[in-house]
Each structure stands twice: as structure tokens, then as C-alpha cells.
Write a protein that holds these residues in place. Structure first.
Motif, PDB file in Angstrom:
ATOM      1  N   TRP A   9      -0.393   0.314  12.801  1.00  0.00           N
ATOM      2  CA  TRP A   9      -0.282  -0.104  11.317  1.00  0.00           C
ATOM      3  C   TRP A   9      -1.089  -1.818  10.912  1.00  0.00           C
ATOM      4  O   TRP A   9      -2.096  -2.199  10.433  1.00  0.00           O
ATOM      5  CB  TRP A   9       0.335  -0.231  10.122  1.00  0.00           C
ATOM      6  CG  TRP A   9       0.420   1.221  10.061  1.00  0.00           C
ATOM      7  CD1 TRP A   9       2.114   1.919  10.075  1.00  0.00           C
ATOM      8  CD2 TRP A   9       0.206   2.424   8.763  1.00  0.00           C
ATOM      9  NE1 TRP A   9       1.662   3.778   9.798  1.00  0.00           N
ATOM     10  CE2 TRP A   9       0.523   3.723   8.359  1.00  0.00           C
ATOM     11  CE3 TRP A   9      -1.137   2.107   7.458  1.00  0.00           C
ATOM     12  CZ2 TRP A   9       0.249   4.323   8.065  1.00  0.00           C
ATOM     13  CZ3 TRP A   9      -1.448   2.791   6.821  1.00  0.00           C
ATOM     14  CH2 TRP A   9      -0.685   4.093   6.665  1.00  0.00           C
ATOM     15  N   VAL A  25       4.426  -3.915   7.562  1.00  0.00           N
ATOM     16  CA  VAL A  25       5.391  -3.447   7.494  1.00  0.00           C
ATOM     17  C   VAL A  25       6.445  -2.710   6.547  1.00  0.00           C
ATOM     18  O   VAL A  25       7.085  -3.641   6.732  1.00  0.00           O
ATOM     19  CB  VAL A  25       5.262  -2.195   8.305  1.00  0.00           C
ATOM     20  CG1 VAL A  25       3.164  -1.494   9.189  1.00  0.00           C
ATOM     21  CG2 VAL A  25       5.763  -2.407   9.344  1.00  0.00           C
ATOM     22  N   ALA A  67       1.739   4.826   1.475  1.00  0.00           N
ATOM     23  CA  ALA A  67       0.400   4.657   2.687  1.00  0.00           C
ATOM     24  C   ALA A  67       0.453   6.186   3.071  1.00  0.00           C
ATOM     25  O   ALA A  67      -1.088   6.662   3.907  1.00  0.00           O
ATOM     26  CB  ALA A  67       0.745   3.459   3.697  1.00  0.00           C
ATOM     27  N   LEU A 108      -6.090   2.502   5.565  1.00  0.00           N
ATOM     28  CA  LEU A 108      -5.910   1.060   5.301  1.00  0.00           C
ATOM     29  C   LEU A 108      -7.491   0.139   5.818  1.00  0.00           C
ATOM     30  O   LEU A 108      -7.978  -0.812   5.416  1.00  0.00           O
ATOM     31  CB  LEU A 108      -4.916   1.037   6.406  1.00  0.00           C
ATOM     32  CG  LEU A 108      -4.122  -0.685   6.588  1.00  0.00           C
ATOM     33  CD1 LEU A 108      -3.922  -1.051   5.632  1.00  0.00           C
ATOM     34  CD2 LEU A 108      -3.239  -0.380   7.667  1.00  0.00           C
ATOM     35  N   LEU A 145       1.023  -1.103  -0.153  1.00  0.00           N
ATOM     36  CA  LEU A 145       0.109  -0.272   0.125  1.00  0.00           C
ATOM     37  C   LEU A 145       0.836   1.411  -0.151  1.00  0.00           C
ATOM     38  O   LEU A 145       1.902   1.643   0.801  1.00  0.00           O
ATOM     39  CB  LEU A 145      -0.908   0.515   1.257  1.00  0.00           C
ATOM     40  CG  LEU A 145      -1.838   1.484   1.475  1.00  0.00           C
ATOM     41  CD1 LEU A 145      -2.713   1.043   0.118  1.00  0.00           C
ATOM     42  CD2 LEU A 145      -3.058   1.005   2.470  1.00  0.00           C
ATOM     43  N   PRO A 191       0.992  -1.505   4.108  1.00  0.00           N
ATOM     44  CA  PRO A 191       1.802  -0.540   4.162  1.00  0.00           C
ATOM     45  C   PRO A 191       3.219   0.353   4.445  1.00  0.00           C
ATOM     46  O   PRO A 191       3.659   0.038   4.707  1.00  0.00           O
ATOM     47  CB  PRO A 191       0.793   0.188   5.200  1.00  0.00           C
ATOM     48  CG  PRO A 191       1.005  -0.556   6.293  1.00  0.00           C
ATOM     49  CD  PRO A 191       0.819  -1.951   5.339  1.00  0.00           C
ATOM     50  N   ALA A 251      -2.767  -4.752   9.002  1.00  0.00           N
ATOM     51  CA  ALA A 251      -1.745  -4.657   8.607  1.00  0.00           C
ATOM     52  C   ALA A 251      -1.196  -6.404   7.907  1.00  0.00           C
ATOM     53  O   ALA A 251      -1.029  -6.645   9.409  1.00  0.00           O
ATOM     54  CB  ALA A 251      -0.599  -3.826   7.940  1.00  0.00           C
TER      55      ALA A 251
END
Length: 208
Positions: A166, A174, A132, A140, A129, A154, A171
């Protein structure tokens, strides 16, 4: 090491991008010592394939990937150098196709729901993503509501301290670049400060 195994142990990818890859090995050592298991070497860095090859040969227990891959030729050369996964800044079908042919996972960059679904249906292992930072954690969450089965990573806007937020928002992992690496890749960069930031990141994602 396979990316899936690395992210199961520590769901974070460190991104190395600099004016030279001369110090990538030292920086990766610090990151691994702190508990990270996945590191991305970006192809925009001069000398990166040599650095990738050298580290892959001496540290098979680290998941090394190539980032900013935009063509099938770059994908082939990265895998030949030792990359075990490929990351792109956008959805490049030829990279996804080459990754499938080579048997390595590809994480394409996408932002909108249409881009995310396109990347996933084209064979993405996970979807990056990116950037982000444009929507933050709330974006998100909003995207995952109708697309809960697509694993998102992300990138951009993630730092060592907020990484856990996140993950808590859904998520799969990360990816963190300059907020983690700082000046560490420069000849006079502070590796001690890097180690401290890396420990914060590892603690954040393991709590998340």
C-alpha cells in the motif's frame, strides 16, 4: 507524541477494538516495543476513555488517537482523555470542526473521490481510505492519479504482510486492526503472537 512525527518514524497506525479495553495498555506496550508509534483506541470499546487516559499519562512518546469518533462531544471527551488525533468512519463535519477548534488532526473515513475531496477541503489532516478492501491497492492507485496531493491512509484490507504494498502504491500510511491485533485484547490473548505480527508490520512499512 504528534501523529505526524509518529508516522514519519513508522507509517502505520494500530487499531484496537474489543469487547473491553482492560488489556489495551498491555497490548499497546507490545506494539510500541515492536516499533509502532501510533495506536488508535476505538470509542466503541467499553472503558476506552479510561484506558486512553491512563496510557497517555504514562507514555507521552506514543501517538494515541481516538477512533470511531462521530460527534463533537465524543471528540471533546477523547481529547480531554489524552487523544492527540481523531479518526472517523465517515465524513462528519462537526468532528472536523471540533478537531480544528481543539487543535488536533482529524482523519475522516472516505471511499469515493467525492468523499475524499470533501473530507480534504473540510480540513482533514489525512484521509482514511475506508474500506480499502473494496478496491484494493489498484483502487488506491486509481484514486491517487487525479488526486495526488491528498494523503490517504488505507484501512480495512491491510494486514502486516501486505502493508508495504500500500505504501509503495502511494499511501501516506496504513492503519491495521484485527489482522494485526488478533485475539491479543482478550484476557487469554496471545501477546507473543501479537509481537511477532507487529514486527512483520513494522518491517513491511519500513521497506515500503
Amino acid at each position: 507524541m504528534e501523529l505526524s512525527q509518529a508516522l514519519e518514524d513508522c507509517p502505520a497506525i494500530a487499531i484496537l477494538r474489543a469487547s473491553s479495553a482492560d488489556r489495551f495498555g498491555e497490548v499497546t506496550d507490545v506494539l510500541v516495543d515492536a516499533g509502532l508509534r501510533a495506536v488508535e483506541y476505538t470509542l466503541t470499546t467499553p472503558g476506552v476513555l479510561a484506558a486512553l487516559s491512563a496510557y497517555a499519562k504514562r507514555a507521552p512518546d506514543v501517538a494515541l488517537g481516538a477512533g470511531t469518533v462521530t460527534t463533537a462531544d465524543e471528540a471533546r471527551r477523547a481529547v480531554e482523555a489524552g487523544a492527540t488525533y481523531l479518526i472517523t468512519p465517515a465524513v462528519f463535519p462537526e468532528v472536523l470542526e471540533e478537531g480544528a477548534r481543539l487543535g488536533v488532526p482529524v482523519l475522516p473515513g472516505a471511499l469515493t473521490p467525492t468523499e475524499i475531496v470533501t473530507a480534504w477541503r473540510a480540513g482533514a489532516a489525512l484521509v482514511k481510505l475506508f474500506p480499502a478492501s473494496l478496491g484494493g491497492v489498484s483502487y488506491l492507485k486509481a484514486v491517487r492519479a487525479p488526486l495526488p496531493d491528498i494523503p490517504l491512509v488505507p484501512t480495512g484490507g491491510v494486514d502486516p504482510a501486505n502493508a508495504g504494498e500500500w505504501l509503495a502504491a502511494g499511501a501516506a500510511a496504513v492503519a491495521v486492526g484485527s489482522p494485526l491485533v488478533g485475539d491479543a485484547c482478550s484476557p487469554s490473548g496471545d501477546l507473543g503472537a501479537l509481537a511477532a505480527r507487529a514486527k512483520v508490520l513494522v518491517g513491511s512499512v519500513r521497506r515500503g
